[in-house]
Enzyme design. Structure first.
Site, short mmCIF file in Angstrom:
data_model
loop_
_atom_site.label_atom_id
_atom_site.label_comp_id
_atom_site.label_asym_id
_atom_site.label_seq_id
_atom_site.Cartn_x
_atom_site.Cartn_y
_atom_site.Cartn_z
N TYR A 143 27.23 -32.18 -10.51
CA TYR A 143 27.80 -31.03 -10.90
C TYR A 143 28.51 -31.14 -12.48
O TYR A 143 29.38 -30.66 -13.01
CB TYR A 143 29.11 -30.71 -10.45
CG TYR A 143 28.87 -30.65 -8.72
CD1 TYR A 143 27.93 -29.58 -8.17
CD2 TYR A 143 29.34 -31.38 -7.81
CE1 TYR A 143 27.73 -29.51 -6.79
CE2 TYR A 143 29.18 -31.39 -6.62
CZ TYR A 143 28.44 -30.43 -5.83
OH TYR A 143 28.08 -30.53 -4.62
N LYS A 185 44.33 -57.35 -6.53
CA LYS A 185 44.84 -56.27 -6.35
C LYS A 185 44.67 -55.53 -5.07
O LYS A 185 44.64 -54.44 -4.74
CB LYS A 185 44.46 -54.99 -7.51
CG LYS A 185 45.42 -53.84 -7.69
CD LYS A 185 46.93 -54.43 -8.07
CE LYS A 185 47.54 -53.19 -8.33
NZ LYS A 185 49.16 -53.43 -8.37
N ASP A 218 48.64 -57.16 -11.99
CA ASP A 218 49.57 -56.56 -12.80
C ASP A 218 50.80 -57.57 -12.97
O ASP A 218 51.28 -57.82 -14.19
CB ASP A 218 50.35 -55.24 -12.44
CG ASP A 218 50.39 -55.33 -10.80
OD1 ASP A 218 49.96 -56.20 -10.11
OD2 ASP A 218 51.25 -54.44 -10.24
N ASP A 242 37.64 -59.86 -17.57
CA ASP A 242 37.46 -59.32 -18.64
C ASP A 242 38.81 -59.01 -19.58
O ASP A 242 38.97 -59.32 -20.74
CB ASP A 242 36.43 -58.18 -18.61
CG ASP A 242 35.99 -57.64 -20.08
OD1 ASP A 242 36.09 -58.21 -21.16
OD2 ASP A 242 35.19 -56.55 -19.87
N ASP A 246 40.94 -61.33 -22.48
CA ASP A 246 41.32 -60.83 -23.74
C ASP A 246 42.91 -60.94 -24.12
O ASP A 246 43.24 -61.03 -25.37
CB ASP A 246 40.79 -59.30 -23.98
CG ASP A 246 39.35 -59.23 -24.13
OD1 ASP A 246 38.70 -60.16 -24.35
OD2 ASP A 246 38.84 -58.20 -24.44
#
Length: 372
Positions: A143, A185, A218, A242, A246
């Site tokens: 869509y 998680k 987290d 990833d 960093d």
């Protein structure tokens, strides 16, 4: 003397500056250690895309397959959408050559100031699953252009993919401090992440000397900022690894010094070595680029090819220049790219004893674990 065939892709932006700098040092190291390094240069990247509509030629992977390793600078340009530059070059290489391990050392270096108040030394290896997970090609959009336009991206975890990443990480941990942390998680992602947890736990049981801790990503991110020196080896999925790697590089002082290796541990295909930093078009061509990440990636490549003393020699050289305050401006030093490279070349010539890590650092170089 065995000759190693190295495919070189400088790529874009500062890649065209840091790759030649690192190769100068690799050639000097090769001369001193009687190594055969044969470099073949490929002009692939965003400039190639502008002329051909592709990041590399149709037979690019076949050309790379003829080499023992791939040495990559950086890929990315404001003129090319990120999805085109990444999926047109780096990700096909990682997947075609089954480079299912992305290994990223996170280590404090003397002469590179960390933003953390603590002076505790940081020495972490982050093992990122590199072929599946959140970076799958399964999904699509429908869509398009309508108010109910929809995008779907599927996360794919396989038992093979998770277990081989966990095996690699647990093996590394068993050769170090015996502590493995798994990023998860599973409290919010109810199917794939519990599966990740189960397979990592099952795999780690095969390594009785390794203690596994599973930590929500987290909380793990906060832990990496507050007490990064408490980690040894971290294993994570493609996306989580990833991001965490960093973050780890940032807390040690500069993403510009961070290396990485995209490994096919079995050696059935060439592995790829690249710095973590991007192409940095804002400083490209100004002589400001920090070549440490590229040089360190070169040391990891030497280790993977079976030359640990040569790898250590190169790492000792660039670490000694940093320790003496000769870094580039991003780490508070006075040097341009070429000046720092000249200083490293001089340090390579000055180092005449190769063996244990320099007594002033007291650490085993991360390059020494690149092919474990």
């Amino acid at each position: 003397m065995t000759t190693h065939k190295i495919a070189v892709i400088a790529g874009d932006g500062i890649g065209k500056e840091v790759v030649p700098a690192a190769i100068e040092c690799l050639e000097r190291i090769a001369e001193l250690h009687s190594l055969g390094l044969e470099f073949t240069y490929f002009d692939w990247g965003s400039d190639y895309y502008a002329g051909h509509g592709r990041m590399m030629p149709l037979d690019g992977l076949q050309q790379l397959a003829e080499h023992d390793a791939i040495f990559l600078g950086a890929v990315g340009s404001p003129a090319v959408p990120d999805a085109e530059s990444l999926w047109g070059l780096l990700i096909p290489i990682r997947r075609e050559f089954q480079q299912y391990i992305n290994l990223r050392p996170v280590k404090t270096l003397d002469g590179v100031k960390s933003p953390l108040a603590s002076k505790e030394p940081i020495d972490i290896l982050i093992v990122r699953e590199n072929n599946e997970g959140e970076y799958s090609e399964v999904g699509g959009r429908t869509y398009r252009g309508l108010p109910h336009e929809t995008a779907v991206q599927e996360t794919i975890f396989t038992r093979l993919g998770v277990s081989r990443a966990a095996h690699y990480a647990a093996s590394l941990a068993s050769s170090r401090k015996g502590r493995l942390t798994s990023a998860t998680k599973s409290n919010g992602i109810v199917h794939t992440m519990p599966f990740w947890d189960e397979v990592v736990e099952e795999t780690t049981r095969l390594y009785p000397g390794v203690t596994l801790t599973s930590e929500l990503v987290d909380a793990l991110a906060a832990h990496l900022v507050l007490k990064p020196w408490t980690f040894d080896v971290i294993v994570a999925s493609n996306l989580l690894g990833d991001i965490l790697s960093d973050l780890g590089s940032a807390v040690t002082g500069s993403i510009g010094v961070a290396p990485s290796a995209n490994l096919n541990p079995e050696g059935d295909f060439p592995s790829l070595f690249e710095p973590v930093h991007g192409s940095a078009p804002d400083i490209a061509g100004k002589g400001l680029a920090n070549p440490v990440g590229q040089m360190w990636s070169g040391a990891m490549m030497l280790q993977h090819l079976g030359h640990p003393e040569a790898a250590e020699h190169l790492q000792l050289a660039f670490e000694s220049v940093l320790r003496e305050g000769g870094g580039t401006r991003d780490v508070g030093g006075p040097s341009s790219t070429s000046e720092f490279t000249a200083a490293v070349l001089a340090a390579i010539d000055d180092i005449d004893t190769i063996g244990a890590m320099d007594a002033t650092t007291g650490n085993t170089p991360p390059a020494a674990t690149a092919s474990s």
